[in-house]
Design a protein around this motif. Structure first.
Motif, mmCIF file in Angstrom:
data_model
loop_
_atom_site.group_PDB
_atom_site.id
_atom_site.type_symbol
_atom_site.label_atom_id
_atom_site.label_comp_id
_atom_site.label_asym_id
_atom_site.label_seq_id
_atom_site.Cartn_x
_atom_site.Cartn_y
_atom_site.Cartn_z
ATOM 1 N N SER A 124 13.204 -5.617 -15.139
ATOM 2 C CA SER A 124 12.167 -4.675 -15.953
ATOM 3 C C SER A 124 11.781 -3.301 -15.030
ATOM 4 C CB SER A 124 10.608 -5.324 -16.049
ATOM 5 O OG SER A 124 10.077 -4.666 -17.054
ATOM 6 N N THR A 125 12.641 -2.333 -15.362
ATOM 7 C CA THR A 125 12.625 -1.243 -14.350
ATOM 8 C C THR A 125 11.666 -0.141 -14.984
ATOM 9 O OG1 THR A 125 15.013 -1.727 -13.786
ATOM 10 C CG2 THR A 125 14.184 0.681 -13.456
ATOM 11 N N PRO A 126 10.871 0.441 -14.187
ATOM 12 C CA PRO A 126 9.794 1.540 -14.718
ATOM 13 C C PRO A 126 10.424 2.672 -14.815
ATOM 14 C CG PRO A 126 9.558 0.831 -12.417
ATOM 15 C CD PRO A 126 10.630 -0.063 -12.714
ATOM 16 N N LYS A 127 9.726 3.577 -15.378
ATOM 17 C CA LYS A 127 10.164 4.843 -15.590
ATOM 18 C C LYS A 127 10.063 5.760 -14.155
ATOM 19 C CE LYS A 127 9.559 9.196 -18.312
ATOM 20 N NZ LYS A 127 9.040 9.699 -19.575
ATOM 21 N N HIS A 128 8.829 5.229 -13.520
ATOM 22 C CA HIS A 128 8.532 5.943 -12.202
ATOM 23 C C HIS A 128 8.717 5.035 -11.252
ATOM 24 C CE1 HIS A 128 6.842 9.433 -14.283
ATOM 25 N NE2 HIS A 128 6.436 8.724 -14.997
ATOM 26 N N GLU A 129 9.492 5.471 -10.276
ATOM 27 C CA GLU A 129 9.893 4.490 -9.085
ATOM 28 C C GLU A 129 8.564 4.127 -8.137
ATOM 29 O OE1 GLU A 129 12.693 2.734 -7.727
ATOM 30 O OE2 GLU A 129 13.478 3.090 -9.840
ATOM 31 N N LEU A 136 10.448 -8.804 3.112
ATOM 32 C CA LEU A 136 9.494 -9.595 3.554
ATOM 33 C C LEU A 136 9.286 -10.684 2.589
ATOM 34 C CD1 LEU A 136 6.886 -6.829 4.848
ATOM 35 C CD2 LEU A 136 8.227 -8.499 6.238
ATOM 36 N N ALA A 137 9.754 -10.834 1.430
ATOM 37 C CA ALA A 137 9.260 -11.691 0.552
ATOM 38 C C ALA A 137 9.899 -13.109 0.987
ATOM 39 C CB ALA A 137 9.848 -11.358 -0.889
ATOM 40 N N ILE A 138 9.196 -14.245 0.373
ATOM 41 C CA ILE A 138 9.414 -15.409 0.999
ATOM 42 C C ILE A 138 10.876 -15.784 0.216
ATOM 43 C CG2 ILE A 138 8.265 -16.707 -0.885
ATOM 44 C CD1 ILE A 138 7.439 -18.752 1.728
ATOM 45 N N ASP A 139 11.042 -15.359 -0.940
ATOM 46 C CA ASP A 139 12.312 -15.638 -1.913
ATOM 47 C C ASP A 139 12.722 -13.776 -2.192
ATOM 48 O OD1 ASP A 139 14.297 -16.142 -3.418
ATOM 49 O OD2 ASP A 139 13.065 -17.445 -4.895
ATOM 50 N N PRO A 140 13.314 -13.296 -1.187
ATOM 51 C CA PRO A 140 13.924 -11.788 -1.871
ATOM 52 C C PRO A 140 14.803 -11.715 -2.838
ATOM 53 C CG PRO A 140 14.129 -12.540 0.643
ATOM 54 C CD PRO A 140 13.871 -13.825 -0.060
ATOM 55 N N GLU A 141 15.524 -12.752 -3.198
ATOM 56 C CA GLU A 141 16.420 -12.926 -4.257
ATOM 57 C C GLU A 141 15.734 -12.703 -5.613
ATOM 58 O OE1 GLU A 141 19.673 -15.914 -6.316
ATOM 59 O OE2 GLU A 141 19.415 -16.090 -4.183
ATOM 60 N N GLN A 183 0.652 -1.081 0.008
ATOM 61 C CA GLN A 183 -0.002 0.040 0.122
ATOM 62 C C GLN A 183 0.809 1.226 0.067
ATOM 63 O OE1 GLN A 183 -0.636 2.074 3.124
ATOM 64 N NE2 GLN A 183 -1.549 3.539 1.542
ATOM 65 N N GLU A 184 1.883 1.230 0.627
ATOM 66 C CA GLU A 184 2.936 2.404 0.598
ATOM 67 C C GLU A 184 3.860 2.435 -0.471
ATOM 68 O OE1 GLU A 184 4.734 1.761 4.684
ATOM 69 O OE2 GLU A 184 2.852 2.624 5.608
ATOM 70 N N LEU A 185 3.964 1.294 -1.440
ATOM 71 C CA LEU A 185 4.762 1.362 -2.352
ATOM 72 C C LEU A 185 6.185 1.301 -2.021
ATOM 73 C CD1 LEU A 185 2.815 3.596 -4.846
ATOM 74 C CD2 LEU A 185 3.231 1.133 -5.174
ATOM 75 N N ASP A 186 6.468 0.676 -0.636
ATOM 76 C CA ASP A 186 7.834 0.829 -0.145
ATOM 77 C C ASP A 186 8.533 -0.698 -0.736
ATOM 78 O OD1 ASP A 186 9.877 0.190 1.482
ATOM 79 O OD2 ASP A 186 8.811 0.431 3.285
ATOM 80 N N TRP A 187 9.112 -0.444 -1.795
ATOM 81 C CA TRP A 187 9.612 -1.742 -2.357
ATOM 82 C C TRP A 187 10.668 -2.492 -1.646
ATOM 83 C CZ3 TRP A 187 7.365 -3.590 -6.511
ATOM 84 C CH2 TRP A 187 6.407 -2.821 -7.328
ATOM 85 N N ASN A 188 11.687 -1.946 -1.101
ATOM 86 C CA ASN A 188 12.619 -2.369 -0.058
ATOM 87 C C ASN A 188 12.021 -3.394 0.857
ATOM 88 O OD1 ASN A 188 15.036 -1.576 -1.617
ATOM 89 N ND2 ASN A 188 15.125 0.337 -0.452
#
Length: 436
Positions: free
Chosen positions: A401-406, A387-392, A377-382
């Motif tokens: 696939s990097t977006p133009k807007h972070e 928290l991801a079960i497979d962070p890597e 919800q906070e768009l907090d990618w880090n």
């Protein structure tokens, strides 16, 4: 304190250091834990000789645990590769590792594994017997089989799969009720063959009291193997499987009388609509003993993807009472898994276990999901990656696939629902076509 096993201590009202460790990990009241261990509804596999162990509980009300199978075979004898898998499995926080080695320097590998692993260690002694004695199966005596069990116990193995339920009575039921895939358990097939070749009773059933004495001496949890587990959905919930399960229930009571902790192994291959009923049957027939399921795989048609068929069945099984999931890799039915296969199997099994814990309302299970949803919800990618079960994998996909807007991703871009809802709920304009 004078006690032989975790169950003996629990029955006498003692709190062991292993119980204290499990209580903290699971956020469960220590007295509740002790009572459930005394009743056999929770086990804490903890061999007295496994010094590196970080004890885990398996059973009622606890997080669903996962097991990783490893080990050397005649065709793949690379001990260093298997040890690399062990290190990775430990890093990925698998709670249990089973050494299924069946050829070569099994003792060397097993001892290294026990020395380095904080995860509980399991074995299947009959796999080791042929190589240990360098004899054909039919030439191994009952006493020699039992000596291998004692050797594994001495080495520090926390739980052992022993196929005690495939006795001559169960074998007769199997013969009278034809199956599509016969007996697919490796240990079960070896014992059935030994019984037929020697015209004798299963030595682990005939000498079950001796097996229990060994387990009690070292506090080894006996994992009562399901020799007649179905190897196809066609064979699920048939006479052989249920007959063996009834026998395992009888053997469970005998083990508890000697203060030996018990896990029951279960299916196997099984259609979705049969899984819940099988979980109920096990808990009823085996008096609430923890249930360890090998899948179940919900379809037979997906070689190369059986980590998925297994995770589907494992999630349903655990949500309906199974306590312990044996991982399955994409290599199942095809070859010995490599390191990447193992990683995929662990992730799939951990997803299934966690999904089931949510369904079972295991204390704290939903907290992880809440934190992930908040980060999204906070768009907090880090934070999402952490928290991801497979962070890597999550980081790699984002980087590829990097977006133009972070504050977006390349799927939705500035049409991102999270981004736009955040803006509009803060009273801001939504600029999809215009540049900021």
């Amino acid at each position: 304190m004078n006690y032989t096993t975790q169950m003996d201590a629990a029955k006498k009202g003692f709190i062991t250091k292993e119980m204290e460790m499990v209580s903290k990990k699971e956020n469960i009241e220590i007295e509740t834990l002790r009572e459930l261990v005394a009743e056999g509804k929770i086990v804490i596999p903890a061999n007295k000789n496994h010094k590196a162990l970080s004890a885990e509980g398996v059973g009622q009300g606890l997080r669903t645990k996962i097991n990783v199978n490893l080990g050397i075979s005649k065709d793949c004898m690379n001990i260093d590769m298997e040890l690399e898998k062990v290190k990775t499995a430990i890093e990925m926080k698998a709670e249990a590792i089973m050494d299924l080695s069946s050829f070569g320097k099994t003792e060397e590998f097993r001892k290294k594994l026990i020395e380095m692993s904080p995860a509980m260690i399991g074995t299947v002694p009959i796999y080791d017997a042929v190589g240990f004695y360098d004899k054909e199966l039919s030439d191994i005596s009952a006493e020699e089989f039992l000596d291998v069990v004692e050797k594994h116990a001495q080495d520090g193995v926390d739980f052992m799969t022993i196929h005690c339920g495939i006795n001559r009575e169960t074998a007769q039921v199997f013969k009278r009720n034809k199956r599509l895939t016969n007996i697919v358990s490796r240990g079960g097939a070896l014992l059935y063959a030994w019984m037929e070749l020697n015209n004798k009773e299963n030595p682990f059933y005939e000498h079950y009291d001796r097996v229990l004495d060994i387990c009690a001496k070292y506090d080894v949890t006996i994992s009562l193997g399901d020799a007649c587990r179905p190897g196809s959905i066609n064979d699920a919930t048939d006479a052989s499987q249920i007959k063996e399960l009834i026998t395992l229930g009888e053997l469970t009571k005998r083990a508890w009388e000697k203060n030996v902790q018990v896990i029951i192994e279960g299916p196997g291959h099984m259609a979705l609509n049969e899984i819940a009923a099988n979980m109920l049957l096990e808990k009823k027939l085996c008096f609430g003993a923890p249930f360890y399921v090998l899948g179940p795989l919900v379809t037979d048609i997906a070689p190369g993807y059986d980590h998925i068929t297994s995770a589907i069945g494992g999630a349903i099984a655990a949500a309906n009472g199974a306590d312990f999931l044996c991982y399955v890799t994409p290599a199942e039915h095809l070859r010995l898994p490599n390191l990447e296969d193992m990683k995929e199997g662990i992730i799939a099994s951990k997803i299934a276990a966690h999904a089931a814990d949510i369904a079972k309302n295991v204390k704290g299970a939903k907290d992880w999901d809440y934190k992930m949803s908040k980060a999204r919800q906070e768009l907090d990618w880090n934070t999402m990656f952490e928290l991801a079960i497979d962070p890597e994998k999550a980081r790699r996909y984002r980087k590829e696939s990097t977006p133009k807007h972070e504050d977006t991703c390349t799927m939705c871009g500035k049409m991102c629902a999270m981004r736009n809802m955040n803006k509009v709920m803060q009273g801001k304009d939504i600029n999809i076509l215009r540049e900021d």
